[in-house]
Design a protein around this motif. Structure first.
Motif: not given
Length: 527
Positions: A92-93, A96, A115, A118
């Motif tokens: 995910l990071l 992103q 963001f 996230v």
């Protein structure tokens, strides 16, 4: 708000290619002859994706596959489930930018607000992955008779959880409720809102890349009126985020089936600015509190109570900051406010503001749509002079609109903050932390933030989050956020003596013995 603080719309980023969109839509549980629906980009109104829709039969088939997959998934050691979720966290990071583009294209919010979704999912994934073994582990409990009763509490997965997620936070809601359910050993059949389904499908695709077995998490697409009954009829538990009206129907139907449901519903959230507040800090906080995600946030502030002693200074600071916001479209961090997500929300915001103005409210900032920027833009709006006969006085607007009311005494501010059927989130601003926490404890809301808008409580994922009153039932986050997806079981092993008299002892003598024992336990402080 002038065009000096506006950014015109831009084209879709290259990451949203037809091939990538097609790959995501292939994960929808729908038959080959499914009816299709086209979603649009809120910024422009242009088509974004064509999605196959699921039928009730498709939903039943998804549940059947999920039940088969769930038994193997539940048998997998928690450590292996944890490893998959932590790989998802890292992916995910790393990836992103893909999902940031998707969230913006489907929802219309700014990149900053995207963001934050996230970060939310990264925090929640890490927390539950590293807490699951502790939360789910067998726990020794005090037995009925000390030493003689060995009592253990177990937690078994519910089975297959249905998740119905909304369009306003497509990643946070699209993945956040599935993550603890999966870690607890459940399978998930999810119906994301059609408008923002690609974001949820992206999370599912990434979870498979991280190692999630096929069938454990599935997506179905369609209107609630079409497939909602099939979801309810097949679920072992249901998680819903949406309107209070829909939540009432789901609670009723879940009650008929005797299954559990967790419901995060509407809000008309208050903010209290005490007379000793840091005005600049409170004004900055008010901007985030009211206009993040264009006000389309369940914990967003729509009512603001400001101490009369600082009202003029605070309002001037808040209005100046609001008028300086950059409204528009950009797939980067250059804008402060995006647009609304659908025509219905624009119509609601417009109707609420026009009704208030027609009945005497004053617009201090904003108050108009911006079709020059795109079809769904509306300026961040501050109103005063709002009275009970105006629709937005106590009805949720769910847009970039806030009303300001003065107060003189703290008791008055608390009373007015609590004068609502809702009780989801609130905010208190003061230089005195102890006083702020004391006021917060008196506010009828599931989460209350002191010197913050909503992120402090929401981001404190070790603590429960949810609503009181018409804002819902159940909690996400914390232990409750995972254990609600489990069936608790007590196993009590009685050793040596039981509850019947030992051989040779009469019932009356046994009763006398137990009476002495119980009294003695109380006297020595036993629980």
């Amino acid at each position: 708000m002038s065009l000096d603080h506006a950014t015109r719309t831009v084209a879709l980023p290259p990451s949203l290619s037809p091939a990538r969109i097609k790959r995501l839509t292939a994960r929808i549980a729908a038959g080959p002859d499914a009816t299709e629906v086209t979603t649009t980009v809120p910024y422009t109104g242009n088509p974004l994706a064509t999605l196959p829709t699921s039928t009730p039969d498709d939903v039943e088939a998804a549940f059947a596959r999920a039940r088969t997959a769930q038994s193997l998934w539940a048998a997998m050691p928690v450590a292996r489930r944890k490893a998959i979720l932590l790989r998802f966290h890292d992916l995910l990071l790393q990836r992103q930018d893909e999902v940031l583009d998707l969230v913006q294209a489907e929802n219309g919010k700014t990149r900053r607000d995207a963001f934050l979704e996230v970060t939310d999912i990264a925090i929640a994934t890490r927390y539950y992955a590293r807490s699951a073994a502790r939360l789910l582990a067998p726990k020794r409990r005090r037995g009925a008779i000390p030493i003689l009763t060995h009592t253990t509490e177990l937690h078994h997965p519910k089975g297959v959880v249905a998740v119905i997620s909304p369009w306003n936070y497509p990643l946070s809601m699209g993945a956040g409720d599935a993550i603890p359910a999966l870690l607890a050993g459940n399978a998930v059949v999810q119906k994301p809102d059609t408008q923002t389904a690609l974001t949820a499908l992206w999370a599912l695709d990434l979870m498979h890349e991280a190692g999630l077995p096929s069938g454990v998490w599935q997506m179905v697409i369609g209107r609630g009126s079409s497939i909602g009954t099939a979801l309810m009829d097949n679920a072992d538990y249901l998680m819903f985020t949406g309107s209070t009206a829909s939540g009432r129907r789901i609670a009723r139907d879940a009650g008929e089936r005797l299954i559990g449901a967790s419901l995060e519903l509407g809000g008309k959230n208050p903010m209290i600015v005490l007379d000793d507040a840091d005005i600049d800090r409170a004004a900055d906080g008010a901007v985030s509190a009211c206009f993040s995600s264009t006000g389309q946030l369940c914990v967003s502030i729509e009512r603001m109570y400001v101490a009369e002693a600082i009202r003029d200074e605070f309002v001037a600071a808040f209005v100046a900051r609001t008028k300086a916001m950059n409204i528009g479209t950009a797939y980067d961090y250059s804008t402060d406010v995006g647009c609304l997500t659908n025509r219905s929300q624009l119509d609601t915001v417009t109707a609420h503001v026009e009704d208030a103005v027609a009945k005497g409210a004053t617009v201090l900032a904003g108050g108009r749509a911006r079709p020059d920027l795109g079809p769904l833009f509306y300026e961040p709006t501050i109103l005063t002079g709002v009275t009970p006969e105006m629709t937005l006085y106590d009805h949720e607007t769910f847009g970039p609109v806030v009303s300001i009311y003065p107060f003189t005494e703290i008791d008055e501010a608390v009373e007015r903050a609590n004068a609502s059927a809702y009780g989801l989130n609130a905010s208190v601003w003061t230089r005195d932390g102890a006083k702020g926490r004391a006021v917060a404890a008196r506010v009828h809301a599931g989460t209350v933030n002191v010197n913050d808008a909503y992120a402090a409580a929401w981001g404190s994922v070790d603590s429960p989050m949810g609503g009181m009153g018409d804002s819902g039932l159940g909690r996400r986050h914390g232990a409750d956020g995972m254990l609600k997806y489990t069936e608790p079981q007590t196993i009590a092993h009685q050793r040596l003596l039981g509850f019947d008299p030992p051989a040779g002892l009469s019932q009356s003598a046994w009763a006398s013995t137990l009476t002495t024992l119980l009294g003695g336990m109380k006297n020595v402080g036993a629980r």
